[in-house]
Design an enzyme around this catalytic site. Sequence first.
Site, PDB file in Angstrom:
ATOM      1  N   ASP A 345      -0.740   7.502   6.466  1.00 19.39           N
ATOM      2  CA  ASP A 345      -0.866   6.158   5.899  1.00 19.39           C
ATOM      3  C   ASP A 345       0.155   5.878   4.801  1.00 19.39           C
ATOM      4  O   ASP A 345       0.713   6.785   4.206  1.00 19.39           O
ATOM      5  CB  ASP A 345      -2.280   5.966   5.331  1.00 19.39           C
ATOM      6  CG  ASP A 345      -2.591   6.997   4.260  1.00 19.39           C
ATOM      7  OD1 ASP A 345      -2.198   8.170   4.432  1.00 19.39           O
ATOM      8  OD2 ASP A 345      -3.207   6.636   3.241  1.00 19.39           O
ATOM      9  N   GLU A 346       0.360   4.592   4.561  1.00 20.33           N
ATOM     10  CA  GLU A 346       1.092   4.081   3.404  1.00 20.33           C
ATOM     11  C   GLU A 346       2.429   4.776   3.150  1.00 20.33           C
ATOM     12  O   GLU A 346       2.678   5.283   2.070  1.00 20.33           O
ATOM     13  CB  GLU A 346       0.208   4.210   2.147  1.00 20.33           C
ATOM     14  CG  GLU A 346      -1.070   3.434   2.269  1.00 20.33           C
ATOM     15  CD  GLU A 346      -2.033   3.668   1.108  1.00 20.33           C
ATOM     16  OE1 GLU A 346      -2.763   2.726   0.787  1.00 20.33           O
ATOM     17  OE2 GLU A 346      -2.054   4.770   0.531  1.00 20.33           O
TER      18      GLU A 346
END
Length: 414
Positions: A345-346
């Site tokens: 993620d991210e």
Amino acid sequence: MMALFLRSILCLLLSARCFGSPFFVPVEDKEALVQETEGESPYGSLWPLPQTVQISTQVLYIPPAQFSIVHGAGSTAGPRCVVLQDAFRRYYEYMFGYSTSPKNDISPSSDRLLQLQVVVTSEDNECSMYPHIRSDESYKLTIDENGAVLQASQVWGALRGLETFSQLVYEDSTGAFLVNFTRIADAPRFAHRGVLLDSSRHYLPLKTILLNLDAMAFNKMNVFHWHIVDDQSFPYQSVLFPELSNKGAYQPFTHVYTPIDVRLVIEYARSRGIRIVPEFDTPGHTTSWGNGQVDLLTPCYQSGKPTGSFGPINPILDTTYSFMQTLFHEISLVFPDQYLHLGGDEVDFSCWRSNPNITKFMAEQGFGTDYRKLESYYIQKLLDIVTKYHKGYVVWQEVFDNHDQVCSAYKNGS
Ligand SMILES: *[C@@H]1O[C@H](CO)[C@@H](O)[C@H](O)[C@H]1NC(C)=O
Ligand SMILES: *[C@@H]1O[C@H](CO)[C@@H](O)[C@H](O)[C@H]1NC(C)=O
């Protein structure tokens, strides 16, 4: 008292009714049964509410000094089933160990319950296994004039039934322990009932993790998602890469999880029917990894010069993949669960964008300026590594949302 108090607080903090069903399913024999659970649950109710519950007003007295939890006749599990032996001891303690009443036997001489018989029926009772995504956690519990019998196909259901039994036992104003005639059939609605703990942003002492596992067991939760490392710190002590925690933990001796600590958490969880799914998030969320492993992270550039700061994992170097191969081999051996959480993620692309070698690599690969393609390239290589070690994987939703290219691989791999 403190322990009981803590126990009920933890029960409130965690979980909804995700184990049993809120629906009452009637059974034929309603003769002696006056109270059935439906609608709002009164104080002291079972939590989470089992699929079917019938509780009568007839009671049995339990004299703690004479009461025991035993392997019932015909059970495929016996004294060598450590998971159950441990659970018998633990639940006896939960039920009677915290009473402030006098210890002398004050229960009447008739209507006594002296045993809970636990009968595990499957030949493949999984006594010596780790819980897994397909664990059978169903059980039946009957308490009546013939005694108390807890029946489950496998040890996992027996553990859930012991929790239910312990919730049924109560103490009256004279200090006597009682349990009502009861009939319960139960099984979880969801195979995955998890709690995520982050031990990177805040180091959590081992004791706190074990306490959380206790709380999860009280709530019949079965997956501990251990978000063990992140940008802020790397407390996982790797045998093959000790510098990761030596330089990446908040403190290399006090704020780490040694191999023995990790082993302890896994076994503590196993004996409560809880899986450990560790998360080693890459290629973002890895700042702490860079402290102990040179050339792992991408050097960020500004005006053609390195700034001295670092971005996500460097996806263009062969050394990155040989490191991941070795580290994830270790991880796959340390954690027995079928699944690893790989994060994903991210990912911040600005540092990748700034680095001239990455720009060159992007052009060579024909990725244009779509850095999601570079991320997919990395993730696909990581998935191949993990698959080689016969692990399934879990990633955050955005990996599915952003990377059509790797979705088919997820399907094959899980
Ligand atoms: C258990 O039995 C007692 C005594 O008859 C009764 O007062 C109580 O309501 C019963 N509990 C439940 C949950 O039915
Ligand atoms: C690019 O690669 C060259 C050769 O491997 C290396 O010397 C240099 O430090 C790298 N630069 C960046 C920006 O990573």
